[in-house]
Design a protein around this motif. Structure first.
Motif, PDB file in Angstrom:
ATOM      1  N   LEU A 141       0.830  -1.206   0.000  1.00 38.31           N
ATOM      2  CA  LEU A 141       0.000   0.000   0.000  1.00 38.31           C
ATOM      3  C   LEU A 141       0.866   1.258   0.000  1.00 38.31           C
ATOM      4  N   ALA A 142       1.974   1.236   0.727  1.00 40.34           N
ATOM      5  CA  ALA A 142       2.896   2.384   0.720  1.00 40.34           C
ATOM      6  C   ALA A 142       3.450   2.609  -0.683  1.00 40.34           C
ATOM      7  N   GLN A 143       3.810   1.525  -1.371  1.00 40.00           N
ATOM      8  CA  GLN A 143       4.304   1.636  -2.749  1.00 40.00           C
ATOM      9  C   GLN A 143       3.247   2.216  -3.673  1.00 40.00           C
ATOM     10  N   ALA A 144       1.972   2.011  -3.335  1.00 41.55           N
ATOM     11  CA  ALA A 144       0.866   2.520  -4.155  1.00 41.55           C
ATOM     12  C   ALA A 144       0.461   3.941  -3.756  1.00 41.55           C
ATOM     13  N   GLY A 145       1.170   4.534  -2.788  1.00 43.98           N
ATOM     14  CA  GLY A 145       0.903   5.924  -2.432  1.00 43.98           C
ATOM     15  C   GLY A 145       0.101   6.147  -1.165  1.00 43.98           C
ATOM     16  N   PHE A 146      -0.266   5.078  -0.457  1.00 44.85           N
ATOM     17  CA  PHE A 146      -0.968   5.236   0.818  1.00 44.85           C
ATOM     18  C   PHE A 146       0.032   5.746   1.859  1.00 44.85           C
ATOM     19  N   LYS A 147      -0.384   6.701   2.680  1.00 43.92           N
ATOM     20  CA  LYS A 147       0.555   7.375   3.578  1.00 43.92           C
ATOM     21  C   LYS A 147       0.394   7.025   5.053  1.00 43.92           C
ATOM     22  N   GLN A 148      -0.756   6.465   5.432  1.00 43.16           N
ATOM     23  CA  GLN A 148      -1.035   6.192   6.845  1.00 43.16           C
ATOM     24  C   GLN A 148      -1.462   4.735   7.030  1.00 43.16           C
ATOM     25  N   VAL A 149      -0.554   3.815   6.754  1.00 40.61           N
ATOM     26  CA  VAL A 149      -0.862   2.391   6.930  1.00 40.61           C
ATOM     27  C   VAL A 149      -0.044   1.887   8.110  1.00 40.61           C
ATOM     28  N   TRP A 150      -0.747   1.532   9.164  1.00 42.55           N
ATOM     29  CA  TRP A 150      -0.123   1.051  10.399  1.00 42.55           C
ATOM     30  C   TRP A 150      -0.184  -0.470  10.427  1.00 42.55           C
ATOM     31  N   ASN A 151       0.904  -1.091  10.863  1.00 46.09           N
ATOM     32  CA  ASN A 151       0.945  -2.537  11.014  1.00 46.09           C
ATOM     33  C   ASN A 151       0.586  -2.904  12.451  1.00 46.09           C
ATOM     34  N   ILE A 152      -0.447  -3.725  12.615  1.00 44.96           N
ATOM     35  CA  ILE A 152      -0.803  -4.246  13.941  1.00 44.96           C
ATOM     36  C   ILE A 152       0.144  -5.419  14.201  1.00 44.96           C
ATOM     37  N   VAL A 153       1.164  -5.170  15.008  1.00 45.76           N
ATOM     38  CA  VAL A 153       2.295  -6.095  15.114  1.00 45.76           C
ATOM     39  C   VAL A 153       1.961  -7.437  15.760  1.00 45.76           C
ATOM     40  N   ASP A 154       0.936  -7.478  16.607  1.00 48.01           N
ATOM     41  CA  ASP A 154       0.589  -8.755  17.246  1.00 48.01           C
ATOM     42  C   ASP A 154      -0.622  -9.414  16.587  1.00 48.01           C
ATOM     43  N   GLY A 155      -1.199  -8.779  15.584  1.00 51.89           N
ATOM     44  CA  GLY A 155      -2.234  -9.383  14.761  1.00 51.89           C
ATOM     45  C   GLY A 155      -3.463  -9.860  15.509  1.00 51.89           C
ATOM     46  N   MET A 156      -4.163 -10.787  14.886  1.00 45.67           N
ATOM     47  CA  MET A 156      -5.403 -11.324  15.459  1.00 45.67           C
ATOM     48  C   MET A 156      -5.120 -12.298  16.592  1.00 45.67           C
ATOM     49  N   VAL A 161       2.919 -18.872  23.109  1.00 49.44           N
ATOM     50  CA  VAL A 161       3.450 -19.159  24.445  1.00 49.44           C
ATOM     51  C   VAL A 161       4.779 -19.883  24.251  1.00 49.44           C
ATOM     52  N   ASP A 162       5.839 -19.381  24.898  1.00 43.06           N
ATOM     53  CA  ASP A 162       7.147 -19.986  24.695  1.00 43.06           C
ATOM     54  C   ASP A 162       7.689 -20.717  25.920  1.00 43.06           C
ATOM     55  N   ASP A 163       6.875 -20.833  26.947  1.00 38.16           N
ATOM     56  CA  ASP A 163       7.288 -21.542  28.157  1.00 38.16           C
ATOM     57  C   ASP A 163       7.144 -23.047  27.923  1.00 38.16           C
ATOM     58  N   PRO A 164       8.244 -23.802  27.861  1.00 38.15           N
ATOM     59  CA  PRO A 164       8.146 -25.230  27.577  1.00 38.15           C
ATOM     60  C   PRO A 164       7.398 -26.021  28.646  1.00 38.15           C
ATOM     61  N   ARG A 165       7.210 -25.437  29.831  1.00 45.27           N
ATOM     62  CA  ARG A 165       6.482 -26.134  30.900  1.00 45.27           C
ATOM     63  C   ARG A 165       4.976 -25.972  30.771  1.00 45.27           C
ATOM     64  N   SER A 166       4.531 -25.051  29.918  1.00 41.55           N
ATOM     65  CA  SER A 166       3.106 -24.784  29.769  1.00 41.55           C
ATOM     66  C   SER A 166       2.450 -25.798  28.835  1.00 41.55           C
ATOM     67  N   GLY A 170       3.545 -23.039  22.297  1.00 43.20           N
ATOM     68  CA  GLY A 170       3.348 -23.017  20.853  1.00 43.20           C
ATOM     69  C   GLY A 170       2.014 -22.451  20.404  1.00 43.20           C
ATOM     70  N   GLN A 171       1.067 -22.321  21.334  1.00 41.61           N
ATOM     71  CA  GLN A 171      -0.240 -21.769  20.967  1.00 41.61           C
ATOM     72  C   GLN A 171      -0.210 -20.246  21.100  1.00 41.61           C
ATOM     73  N   ARG A 172      -0.919 -19.572  20.215  1.00 41.29           N
ATOM     74  CA  ARG A 172      -0.915 -18.106  20.174  1.00 41.29           C
ATOM     75  C   ARG A 172      -1.936 -17.557  21.167  1.00 41.29           C
ATOM     76  N   LEU A 173      -1.477 -17.385  22.401  1.00 42.53           N
ATOM     77  CA  LEU A 173      -2.363 -16.940  23.472  1.00 42.53           C
ATOM     78  C   LEU A 173      -1.848 -15.684  24.167  1.00 42.53           C
ATOM     79  N   LYS A 174      -0.774 -15.087  23.644  1.00 39.96           N
ATOM     80  CA  LYS A 174      -0.204 -13.878  24.245  1.00 39.96           C
ATOM     81  C   LYS A 174      -0.533 -12.696  23.339  1.00 39.96           C
ATOM     82  N   ASN A 175      -1.080 -11.663  23.891  1.00 43.93           N
ATOM     83  CA  ASN A 175      -1.459 -10.440  23.182  1.00 43.93           C
ATOM     84  C   ASN A 175      -2.303 -10.736  21.938  1.00 43.93           C
TER      85      ASN A 175
END
Length: 199
Positions: A141-156, A161-166, A170-175
């Motif tokens: 979008l930036a290459q196409a001329g859009f000026k205000q495109v924000w990336n939501i870094v943690d997504g949907m 989870v990276d604690d091997p004891r949990s 491996g499941q996406r449960l943080k933020n």
């Protein structure tokens, strides 16, 4: 330069376990690495899911949330009801045994579909699963001329989870949108779907 030397051709994809080989930062890791991908959003505009929702609440008419995930993700994982669902890639239903994945391909009309709901001056908050494809979308979008495109870094879904004891390792449960108290639904919102004509 090292990262560019490791790029692959557009339309070819590598799997989720090749992140370290490509030398990508953790915030930019995702399943698909086309040749035009950059390791961060070109405009350097970043927000978390919680910040994005607050930004949208402050100006729901002027701020557009753009969900670039696949229709399958929208339908089975859920989505923000106010988001425009405009997929960036399409997955194949043919398993690639060599790569151990379902290959994907860039939907080349992505920018044109975004232009049907937003203009170059609009504020767009782009999201995917965990921040990678949305960085790709922001770059296009930036290459196409859009000026205000924000990336939501943690997504949907957020970070894994990276604690091997949990039991949830491996499941996406943080933020991420789903784990930050932001509204989401499984209910389809057909009035906010902008899928390719041949989908």
């Amino acid at each position: 330069a090292a990262l560019r030397e490791k790029r692959i051709d557009a339309g070819e994809w590598v799997g989720p376990y090749d992140d370290d080989k490509l030398g990508l930062p953790a915030v930019a890791r995702f399943y698909y690495y086309p040749a035009w991908w950059e390791p961060s959003a070109a405009l350097s505009l970043y927000v978390t899911a919680a910040e994005a929702y607050a930004k949208w609440q402050a100006d729901p008419e002027g701020v557009k949330i753009l969900d670039v995930r696949t229709p399958e993700e929208h339908y089975f994982i859920g989505h923000p009801p106010m988001a425009w669902k405009i997929p960036l890639i399409a997955l194949s239903y043919r398993w690639d045994p060599a790569k151990q994945e379902f290959p994907g391909r860039l939907l080349t009309d992505f920018v044109e579909r975004v232009k049907t709901v937003a203009g170059p001056e609009d504020t767009i908050l782009a999201m995917c699963r965990s921040g990678g494809r949305s960085a790709m979308a922001a770059n296009l979008l930036a290459q196409a001329g859009f000026k205000q495109v924000w990336n939501i870094v943690d997504g949907m879904e957020g970070d894994a989870v990276d604690d091997p004891r949990s039991v949830f390792v491996g499941q996406r449960l943080k933020n991420g949108w789903k784990n930050s108290g932001c509204p989401w639904t499984y209910k389809p919102t057909p009035e906010r779907l902008v899928y390719p004509a041949d989908a």
